[in-house]
Design a protein around this motif. Structure first.
Motif, PDB file in Angstrom:
ATOM      1  N   VAL A  83      81.077  45.402  43.373  1.00 57.69           N
ATOM      2  CA  VAL A  83      81.577  45.149  44.732  1.00 57.69           C
ATOM      3  C   VAL A  83      82.996  44.587  44.687  1.00 57.69           C
ATOM      4  N   VAL A  84      83.249  43.670  43.772  1.00 58.78           N
ATOM      5  CA  VAL A  84      84.596  43.081  43.662  1.00 58.78           C
ATOM      6  C   VAL A  84      85.622  44.156  43.297  1.00 58.78           C
ATOM      7  N   GLY A  85      85.287  45.001  42.316  1.00 56.81           N
ATOM      8  CA  GLY A  85      86.205  46.071  41.933  1.00 56.81           C
ATOM      9  C   GLY A  85      86.444  47.044  43.075  1.00 56.81           C
ATOM     10  N   ALA A  86      85.380  47.392  43.807  1.00 56.54           N
ATOM     11  CA  ALA A  86      85.513  48.306  44.942  1.00 56.54           C
ATOM     12  C   ALA A  86      86.362  47.682  46.046  1.00 56.54           C
ATOM     13  N   LEU A  87      86.186  46.400  46.287  1.00 61.14           N
ATOM     14  CA  LEU A  87      86.984  45.707  47.306  1.00 61.14           C
ATOM     15  C   LEU A  87      88.469  45.736  46.972  1.00 61.14           C
ATOM     16  N   ALA A  88      88.784  45.581  45.688  1.00 66.72           N
ATOM     17  CA  ALA A  88      90.188  45.617  45.278  1.00 66.72           C
ATOM     18  C   ALA A  88      90.807  46.980  45.597  1.00 66.72           C
ATOM     19  N   LEU A  89      90.075  48.060  45.325  1.00 67.40           N
ATOM     20  CA  LEU A  89      90.584  49.400  45.612  1.00 67.40           C
ATOM     21  C   LEU A  89      90.609  49.675  47.114  1.00 67.40           C
ATOM     22  N   TYR A  90      89.655  49.137  47.847  1.00 69.71           N
ATOM     23  CA  TYR A  90      89.670  49.233  49.307  1.00 69.71           C
ATOM     24  C   TYR A  90      90.949  48.578  49.840  1.00 69.71           C
ATOM     25  N   GLY A  91      91.289  47.428  49.264  1.00 72.20           N
ATOM     26  CA  GLY A  91      92.513  46.728  49.672  1.00 72.20           C
ATOM     27  C   GLY A  91      93.757  47.547  49.391  1.00 72.20           C
ATOM     28  N   VAL A  92      93.770  48.268  48.268  1.00 73.04           N
ATOM     29  CA  VAL A  92      94.908  49.138  47.950  1.00 73.04           C
ATOM     30  C   VAL A  92      95.043  50.219  49.018  1.00 73.04           C
ATOM     31  N   GLY A  93      93.918  50.834  49.380  1.00 72.73           N
ATOM     32  CA  GLY A  93      93.954  51.868  50.403  1.00 72.73           C
ATOM     33  C   GLY A  93      94.405  51.331  51.745  1.00 72.73           C
ATOM     34  N   ALA A  94      93.904  50.154  52.124  1.00 67.16           N
ATOM     35  CA  ALA A  94      94.284  49.553  53.406  1.00 67.16           C
ATOM     36  C   ALA A  94      95.764  49.187  53.412  1.00 67.16           C
ATOM     37  N   LEU A  95      96.263  48.692  52.290  1.00 66.29           N
ATOM     38  CA  LEU A  95      97.674  48.319  52.192  1.00 66.29           C
ATOM     39  C   LEU A  95      98.563  49.558  52.230  1.00 66.29           C
ATOM     40  N   PHE A  96      98.116  50.611  51.590  1.00 61.16           N
ATOM     41  CA  PHE A  96      98.885  51.854  51.552  1.00 61.16           C
ATOM     42  C   PHE A  96      98.995  52.468  52.942  1.00 61.16           C
TER      43      PHE A  96
END
Length: 205
Positions: free
Chosen positions: A62-75
């Motif tokens: 979940v933590v790893g997925a959240l980090a990538l979710y954050g990348v997508g949201a930031l992008f």
């Protein structure tokens, strides 16, 4: 890689398994098919509690997925479309069709994607770009990851010294996924070469 993962678990126990899984989400070459059965084997040997291994590996997912979710949201959507417009053989219309597909099927993609090698990490990025509601993303990610992790940690636990047998089966599965993905890419490139064009960008949402 196996030695590093084993040393991390030896030092930190179940939290070490969780850290390894979190890194696996961010760096897919780190193989979950090694981390998870090895955590199960460590549990069978009494080096960590089985339930703790399941909880920590799921938390790591979940933590790893959240980090990538954050990348997508930031992008963001606009930046993604702007970059797509500059790429050869890519039409903005293709990206928009993918976006429309994700809006219709994103919940299934996030849940079942957790059980598909490589895609299990990448699916978090479009979820972030499309700003899937975070509670929904967390629930789907937790459930999908828990199923995947439980299957492989339990297999390692049951197989014991033969835990490496799991990696052979997953390797075949992963190669099948890569073949399908490569075929899809070749099909897409073939269409682009036969029907060149940039596509038309619709108005902003």
């Amino acid at each position: 890689m196996e030695t590093w993962i084993n040393d991390l678990m030896e030092t930190l126990g179940a939290p070490g398994a969780g850290i390894a899984v979190a890194l696996e989400n961010l760096f897919p070459p780190i193989p979950s098919e090694v981390i998870l059965p090895l955590a199960g084997f460590a549990s069978a040997n009494g080096r960590m509690d089985l339930i703790a291994a399941l909880l920590w590996t799921t938390l790591g997912s979940v933590v790893g997925a959240l980090a990538l979710y954050g990348v997508g949201a930031l992008f963001g959507r606009e930046r993604t479309l702007a970059i797509a417009a500059r790429l050869p053989l890519v039409k903005v219309a293709d990206i928009e069709r993918t976006e429309a597909w994700f809006l219709r099927h994103g919940t299934k993609a996030v849940f079942f994607g957790r059980m598909v090698p490589i895609f299990r990490s990448l699916v978090s990025v479009p979820a972030g770009v499309e700003r899937m509601p975070l509670p929904v993303f967390l629930v789907l990610t937790t459930l999908g990851s828990a199923l995947w992790n439980t299957a492989f940690v339990s297999a390692g636990y049951v197989l014991g010294d033969n835990w490496e047998e799991v990696t052979g089966y997953v390797s075949v599965y992963s190669k099948a996924v890569l073949v399908v993905a490569a075929g899809a890419v070749l099909w897409f490139l073939g269409l682009r070469l036969l029907r060149p064009g940039r596509g038309v960008r619709r108005g902003n949402r």
